[in-house]
Scaffold this motif. Structure first.
Motif, PDB file in Angstrom:
ATOM      1  N   ARG A 117     102.885  65.162  65.326  1.00  0.00           N
ATOM      2  CA  ARG A 117     102.987  64.180  64.236  1.00  0.00           C
ATOM      3  C   ARG A 117     101.800  64.110  63.286  1.00  0.00           C
ATOM      4  NH1 ARG A 117     108.138  62.625  64.204  1.00  0.00           N
ATOM      5  NH2 ARG A 117     108.905  61.979  66.224  1.00  0.00           N
ATOM      6  N   SER A 118     100.867  65.034  63.388  1.00  0.00           N
ATOM      7  CA  SER A 118      99.691  64.976  62.527  1.00  0.00           C
ATOM      8  C   SER A 118      99.177  66.383  62.250  1.00  0.00           C
ATOM      9  CB  SER A 118      98.593  64.144  63.200  1.00  0.00           C
ATOM     10  OG  SER A 118      97.342  64.364  62.590  1.00  0.00           O
ATOM     11  N   GLU A 119      99.081  66.729  60.981  1.00  0.00           N
ATOM     12  CA  GLU A 119      98.550  68.040  60.630  1.00  0.00           C
ATOM     13  C   GLU A 119      97.095  68.170  61.077  1.00  0.00           C
ATOM     14  OE1 GLU A 119      97.818  70.689  56.710  1.00  0.00           O
ATOM     15  OE2 GLU A 119      99.861  69.984  57.052  1.00  0.00           O
ATOM     16  N   LYS A 120      96.347  67.095  61.018  1.00  0.00           N
ATOM     17  CA  LYS A 120      94.942  67.141  61.473  1.00  0.00           C
ATOM     18  C   LYS A 120      94.844  67.487  62.959  1.00  0.00           C
ATOM     19  CE  LYS A 120      92.177  64.576  58.212  1.00  0.00           C
ATOM     20  NZ  LYS A 120      91.405  65.703  57.758  1.00  0.00           N
ATOM     21  N   LEU A 121      95.726  66.910  63.767  1.00  0.00           N
ATOM     22  CA  LEU A 121      95.735  67.232  65.197  1.00  0.00           C
ATOM     23  C   LEU A 121      96.120  68.692  65.429  1.00  0.00           C
ATOM     24  CD1 LEU A 121      97.321  64.275  67.211  1.00  0.00           C
ATOM     25  CD2 LEU A 121      95.059  65.275  67.471  1.00  0.00           C
TER      26      LEU A 121
END
Length: 119
Positions: free
Chosen positions: A22-26
């Motif tokens: 759910r997160s591009e950063k992750l």
């Protein structure tokens, strides 16, 4: 290069991992950590030393990481190699190791290209 382009270049499934994390950063954080994962070196050196239990461990770890990160192409080859090594050496393991090496190189190349354009 975007992270999605990086995933496309390595034959990976960006949408699937985005749905899970759910997160591009992750995704970026964990995908780039793969560059420092020692499992591939363990796999290769163990195969060369004919230590198939350790080679299995390396292949199995790569398979697990690839499953979590959506590295589809490398997941397929490392999974096949894992199964070939599950009970020790099998004649097919050498060919599967070569395919895993190819897919690993493509994955690392794409990740480094992404890293270089985004650092």
């Amino acid at each position: 290069m975007t992270l999605k382009e990086c995933y496309d270049a390595m034959g990976a499934n960006y949408e699937e991992v985005l749905g899970r994390l759910r997160s591009e950063k992750l995704i970026q954080k964990f995908a780039l950590k793969f560059l420092d994962d020692p499992s591939y070196d363990l796999l290769v050196t163990s195969m060369e030393a004919e230590d198939y239990a350790e080679a299995f461990r390396g292949a199995h770890t790569i398979k697990g990481v690839c499953s979590n990160l959506g590295f589809t192409k490398l997941l397929a080859s490392s999974s096949a190699l894992t199964e070939a090594l599950r009970n020790g050496y099998t004649p097919e393991a050498a060919g599967l190791l070569e395919k895993t090496k190819e897919d690993y190189a493509a994955t690392i190349e794409a990740l480094r290209a992404f890293q270089n354009t985004n650092s």
